[in-house]
Design a protein around this motif. Structure first.
Motif, mmCIF file in Angstrom:
data_model
loop_
_atom_site.group_PDB
_atom_site.id
_atom_site.type_symbol
_atom_site.label_atom_id
_atom_site.label_comp_id
_atom_site.label_asym_id
_atom_site.label_seq_id
_atom_site.Cartn_x
_atom_site.Cartn_y
_atom_site.Cartn_z
ATOM 1 N N ALA A 43 2.207 -20.052 22.738
ATOM 2 C CA ALA A 43 3.643 -19.934 22.518
ATOM 3 C C ALA A 43 4.015 -19.303 21.199
ATOM 4 C CB ALA A 43 4.288 -21.311 22.609
ATOM 5 N N GLY A 44 3.153 -19.396 20.194
ATOM 6 C CA GLY A 44 3.566 -18.899 18.879
ATOM 7 C C GLY A 44 2.430 -18.307 18.090
ATOM 8 N N SER A 45 2.756 -17.738 16.975
ATOM 9 C CA SER A 45 1.771 -17.099 16.114
ATOM 10 C C SER A 45 0.898 -18.137 15.441
ATOM 11 C CB SER A 45 2.475 -16.266 15.045
ATOM 12 O OG SER A 45 3.330 -15.324 15.634
ATOM 13 N N SER A 46 -0.324 -17.713 15.114
ATOM 14 C CA SER A 46 -1.197 -18.581 14.349
ATOM 15 C C SER A 46 -0.650 -18.746 12.942
ATOM 16 C CB SER A 46 -2.608 -17.975 14.283
ATOM 17 O OG SER A 46 -3.126 -17.796 15.585
ATOM 18 N N ASP A 47 -0.869 -19.896 12.378
ATOM 19 C CA ASP A 47 -0.379 -20.166 11.033
ATOM 20 C C ASP A 47 -1.367 -19.613 10.009
ATOM 21 O OD1 ASP A 47 0.757 -21.033 8.739
ATOM 22 O OD2 ASP A 47 0.513 -23.179 9.138
ATOM 23 N N ARG A 48 -1.018 -18.510 9.396
ATOM 24 C CA ARG A 48 -1.882 -17.889 8.394
ATOM 25 C C ARG A 48 -1.269 -17.988 6.999
ATOM 26 N NH1 ARG A 48 -5.343 -14.607 11.609
ATOM 27 N NH2 ARG A 48 -4.449 -14.152 13.667
ATOM 28 N N SER A 49 -0.214 -18.794 6.871
ATOM 29 C CA SER A 49 0.554 -18.824 5.631
ATOM 30 C C SER A 49 -0.221 -19.401 4.457
ATOM 31 C CB SER A 49 1.835 -19.649 5.838
ATOM 32 O OG SER A 49 1.509 -20.971 6.247
ATOM 33 N N GLY A 50 -1.258 -20.170 4.751
ATOM 34 C CA GLY A 50 -1.989 -20.800 3.652
ATOM 35 C C GLY A 50 -3.003 -19.901 2.980
ATOM 36 N N ARG A 51 -3.183 -18.741 3.504
ATOM 37 C CA ARG A 51 -4.197 -17.835 2.940
ATOM 38 C C ARG A 51 -3.591 -17.005 1.807
ATOM 39 N NH1 ARG A 51 -7.457 -14.695 7.386
ATOM 40 N NH2 ARG A 51 -8.685 -14.300 5.501
ATOM 41 N N ILE A 52 -4.273 -16.973 0.690
ATOM 42 C CA ILE A 52 -3.830 -16.197 -0.472
ATOM 43 C C ILE A 52 -4.692 -14.949 -0.544
ATOM 44 C CG2 ILE A 52 -3.536 -16.185 -2.979
ATOM 45 C CD1 ILE A 52 -3.293 -19.221 -2.838
ATOM 46 N N ALA A 54 -4.676 -10.338 -1.209
ATOM 47 C CA ALA A 54 -4.012 -9.242 -1.914
ATOM 48 C C ALA A 54 -4.535 -7.916 -1.401
ATOM 49 C CB ALA A 54 -4.254 -9.361 -3.420
ATOM 50 N N GLY A 55 -3.814 -6.851 -1.681
ATOM 51 C CA GLY A 55 -4.261 -5.518 -1.369
ATOM 52 C C GLY A 55 -4.419 -5.263 0.118
ATOM 53 N N ALA A 56 -5.537 -4.600 0.473
ATOM 54 C CA ALA A 56 -5.791 -4.218 1.857
ATOM 55 C C ALA A 56 -5.885 -5.447 2.760
ATOM 56 C CB ALA A 56 -7.076 -3.399 1.946
ATOM 57 N N ARG A 57 -6.478 -6.516 2.254
ATOM 58 C CA ARG A 57 -6.586 -7.726 3.057
ATOM 59 C C ARG A 57 -5.197 -8.299 3.364
ATOM 60 N NH1 ARG A 57 -10.709 -10.947 4.518
ATOM 61 N NH2 ARG A 57 -12.163 -9.768 3.233
ATOM 62 N N ARG A 58 -4.269 -8.199 2.426
ATOM 63 C CA ARG A 58 -2.922 -8.698 2.658
ATOM 64 C C ARG A 58 -2.235 -7.883 3.743
ATOM 65 N NH1 ARG A 58 1.751 -6.910 1.165
ATOM 66 N NH2 ARG A 58 0.876 -5.501 -0.395
ATOM 67 N N ARG A 59 -2.413 -6.563 3.696
ATOM 68 C CA ARG A 59 -1.788 -5.713 4.716
ATOM 69 C C ARG A 59 -2.369 -5.996 6.106
ATOM 70 N NH1 ARG A 59 -2.201 -2.139 0.345
ATOM 71 N NH2 ARG A 59 -4.155 -1.244 1.151
ATOM 72 N N LEU A 60 -3.687 -6.235 6.153
ATOM 73 C CA LEU A 60 -4.310 -6.579 7.427
ATOM 74 C C LEU A 60 -3.760 -7.900 7.959
ATOM 75 C CD1 LEU A 60 -6.384 -6.163 9.658
ATOM 76 C CD2 LEU A 60 -8.104 -7.239 8.178
ATOM 77 N N LEU A 61 -3.562 -8.855 7.080
ATOM 78 C CA LEU A 61 -3.022 -10.139 7.481
ATOM 79 C C LEU A 61 -1.618 -9.979 8.055
ATOM 80 C CD1 LEU A 61 -3.235 -13.203 7.648
ATOM 81 C CD2 LEU A 61 -2.422 -13.318 5.277
ATOM 82 N N GLU A 62 -0.817 -9.126 7.421
ATOM 83 C CA GLU A 62 0.527 -8.882 7.922
ATOM 84 C C GLU A 62 0.497 -8.277 9.324
ATOM 85 O OE1 GLU A 62 2.128 -6.392 4.913
ATOM 86 O OE2 GLU A 62 2.669 -8.061 3.570
ATOM 87 N N GLU A 63 -0.468 -7.363 9.563
ATOM 88 C CA GLU A 63 -0.597 -6.761 10.889
ATOM 89 C C GLU A 63 -1.004 -7.806 11.926
ATOM 90 O OE1 GLU A 63 -3.041 -3.298 11.068
ATOM 91 O OE2 GLU A 63 -2.250 -2.465 9.206
#
Length: 282
Positions: A43-52, A54-63
């Motif tokens: 029903a919903g997106s996985s909760d990835r909010s706890g991951r800190i 930056a950079g390319a990894r952050r953009r991948l997380l957003e995707e």
């Protein structure tokens, strides 16, 4: 107002659940509610909010978050389409009072809420992940049967007209409730009923069978009795097959040989082995 509550998913059993619900609603003169419950992962997106990150990894997380959200939307749309198709199928069968409910969350919690107004719950024998696993029951089926307070109709792979019924009878509370249903419920009115007790021949068991048969006969329904020996799951399923029955009725709780372990060895084995729908009463 009482209704027939039909639980569907994306499995090949969805059409069978729909058709059995239409049959039951037609005989009972009730409306139908079609219910599909999407689990939290669907029903919903996985909760990835706890991951800190930056950079390319952050953009991948957003995707990934975006893809999760799109996937959830597609699953919702697919489920809604399936419900609408099921509604149309029931309406074509002659039942025009049909509602659909698509919910997110825990299946049992949702069922507990929706079954309050239900006279009968209809579910498929196997779920979406077990369509062709003939020895595997749906992962949620046992949980539903244990938790539900309503009679449950567990459907076979496909619907066929129901005319002949086998009742697994042990003279316990649930079995007596089934006898009352055979005598009074429009769902079973006019059907050919065979009461079967698993026991070595004895006078007490035969007396119980005769008493149950008299109750059903007094209501104007046809009934026969039979006593068979052996393991309950093998004896009952053997009678169902030999008689070419269309429906099996069994009780859910008790301590007799017929209902040992309730939802466990005997009941699960009967549901697995019988190619016909199984109605479970309390």
């Amino acid at each position: 107002m009482s209704r027939v509550l039909a639980c569907i998913d994306g499995s090949v059993y969805a059409e069978s659940v729909t058709d059995h619900a239409a049959w039951a609603a037609g005989r009972l003169g009730l409306s139908v509610e079609l219910l599909q419950v999407l689990g939290r992962r669907e029903a919903g997106s996985s909760d990835r909010s706890g991951r800190i990150v930056a950079g390319a990894r952050r953009r991948l997380l957003e995707e990934l978050v975006t893809l999760d959200a799109e996937r959830a939307k597609l699953i919702q749309r697919e489920a809604r389409l399936g419900l609408e198709e099921a509604k149309g199928r029931i309406e074509t069968a002659g039942c025009t009072d049909v509602t659909i409910s698509l919910r997110n969350g825990d299946l049992l919690e949702t069922l507990a809420e929706h079954e309050r107004q239900a006279a009968l719950l209809v579910v498929g024998k196997r779920g979406e992940a077990a369509d062709f696993a003939t020895l595997h029951l749906g992962s949620n089926l046992e949980r539903i049967v244990r938790a539900s307070q309503r009679p449950i109709l567990v459907t076979s792979r496909a619907f066929r007209p129901i005319a002949k019924v086998v009742v697994g009878f042990d003279d316990g509370p649930s079995a007596r409730q089934i006898v009352e249903a055979c005598a009074t419920s429009p769902l079973l009115s006019g059907l050919e009923i065979l009461l079967v007790t698993v026991s070595e021949p004895n006078k007490a068991a035969q007396t119980s069978l005769d008493r149950a048969a008299e109750r059903i006969t007094a209501a104007g329904n046809r009934v026969k009795t039979r006593m068979v020996a052996g393991k309950p799951e093998e004896a009952i399923s053997g009678v169902v097959e030999a008689e070419d029955a269309d429906l099996l009725l069994i009780g859910a709780y008790g301590h007799s040989r017929l209902r040992t372990l309730v939802i466990g060895s005997t009941t699960s084995a009967l549901i697995r082995s019988c190619r016909v729908p199984v109605a479970i009463y309390r």
